[in-house]
Structure formats: C-alpha cells, structure tokens
Design an enzyme around this catalytic site. Structure first.
Site, PDB file in Angstrom:
ATOM      1  N   ILE A  67       5.298  -2.374  -3.229  1.00 34.46           N
ATOM      2  CA  ILE A  67       6.394  -1.434  -3.429  1.00 34.46           C
ATOM      3  C   ILE A  67       6.034  -0.019  -2.983  1.00 34.46           C
ATOM      4  O   ILE A  67       6.908   0.813  -2.764  1.00 34.46           O
ATOM      5  CB  ILE A  67       6.877  -1.459  -4.906  1.00 34.46           C
ATOM      6  CG1 ILE A  67       8.239  -0.782  -5.061  1.00 34.46           C
ATOM      7  CG2 ILE A  67       5.841  -0.842  -5.824  1.00 34.46           C
ATOM      8  CD1 ILE A  67       9.381  -1.512  -4.425  1.00 34.46           C
ATOM      9  N   TYR A  68       4.744   0.290  -2.818  1.00 34.02           N
ATOM     10  CA  TYR A  68       4.330   1.620  -2.371  1.00 34.02           C
ATOM     11  C   TYR A  68       4.573   1.822  -0.874  1.00 34.02           C
ATOM     12  O   TYR A  68       4.529   2.947  -0.388  1.00 34.02           O
ATOM     13  CB  TYR A  68       2.843   1.863  -2.635  1.00 34.02           C
ATOM     14  CG  TYR A  68       2.393   1.777  -4.072  1.00 34.02           C
ATOM     15  CD1 TYR A  68       3.270   1.599  -5.138  1.00 34.02           C
ATOM     16  CD2 TYR A  68       1.042   1.863  -4.363  1.00 34.02           C
ATOM     17  CE1 TYR A  68       2.813   1.507  -6.439  1.00 34.02           C
ATOM     18  CE2 TYR A  68       0.574   1.785  -5.663  1.00 34.02           C
ATOM     19  CZ  TYR A  68       1.469   1.599  -6.697  1.00 34.02           C
ATOM     20  OH  TYR A  68       0.992   1.517  -7.978  1.00 34.02           O
ATOM     21  N   HIS A  69       4.766   0.746  -0.131  1.00 33.90           N
ATOM     22  CA  HIS A  69       5.023   0.805   1.317  1.00 33.90           C
ATOM     23  C   HIS A  69       3.879   1.462   2.092  1.00 33.90           C
ATOM     24  O   HIS A  69       4.115   2.128   3.099  1.00 33.90           O
ATOM     25  CB  HIS A  69       6.343   1.520   1.622  1.00 33.90           C
ATOM     26  CG  HIS A  69       7.519   0.900   0.945  1.00 33.90           C
ATOM     27  ND1 HIS A  69       8.041  -0.321   1.321  1.00 33.90           N
ATOM     28  CD2 HIS A  69       8.252   1.318  -0.116  1.00 33.90           C
ATOM     29  CE1 HIS A  69       9.062  -0.624   0.529  1.00 33.90           C
ATOM     30  NE2 HIS A  69       9.208   0.356  -0.348  1.00 33.90           N
TER      31      HIS A  69
END
Length: 87
Positions: A49-51
């Site tokens: 989710i941090y990409h």
C-alpha cells in the site's frame, strides 16, 4: 546501530528497530533506505500500500553494491493488503 537488540523467531534474529518507509516517494525511499543501511539499520519495513516496494528494493541493492551491508544481514518486512488475500 548494528548492535541493536533483536528478537529471535524460528532461529532468525529480527532487529527490534526498523526503518519505516510509509509516506516516502519512490525516489526518497530508494535514497533513504540505502542511507539507513549505510548508517547501521538492518531492518527495513515497507508494504504494498506504500507504493514504494520496488524503490525500497533498489535502495537495498544500492547499499549492497556499495559494500555497506551484506544481503544476509538485512531483515525486510512487508505487508499484504487485505484485498489481496486469496486462497
């Protein structure tokens, strides 16, 4: 920093203090992960989710290639997003 406390799980020593990458752009993640490893961090934390997982990997590779750390000395933590759980 390399003599930091660790917990042992299944025979693996996991450093208690990790360098977190939440909210880091990929460019910053690559640079800062390499620097964190250079100054002694051995536990890196990221998540899908941090990409920035690919950039975190680039930073790890940069630190290894620069001779700051051996791959076997790094503990990498990442998380799977709940929407990706599947049998």
């Amino acid at each position: 920093m390399t003599d930091q406390p660790a917990i042992t799980v299944d025979g693996h020593a996991i450093p208690l203090l990790g360098f977190g990458t939440w909210m880091l752009t990929p460019e910053d993640a690559r640079r800062m992960v390499a620097e964190a490893l250079r100054i002694g961090y051995r536990h890196i934390d990221t998540a899908w989710i941090y990409h920035n997982e690919a950039a975190v990997g680039d930073g790890i590779r940069d630190a290894i290639e620069a001779g700051h750390v051996a791959r076997d000395d790094i503990w990498l933590t990442t998380k799977i997003w709940v929407a990706h759980f599947d049998r």
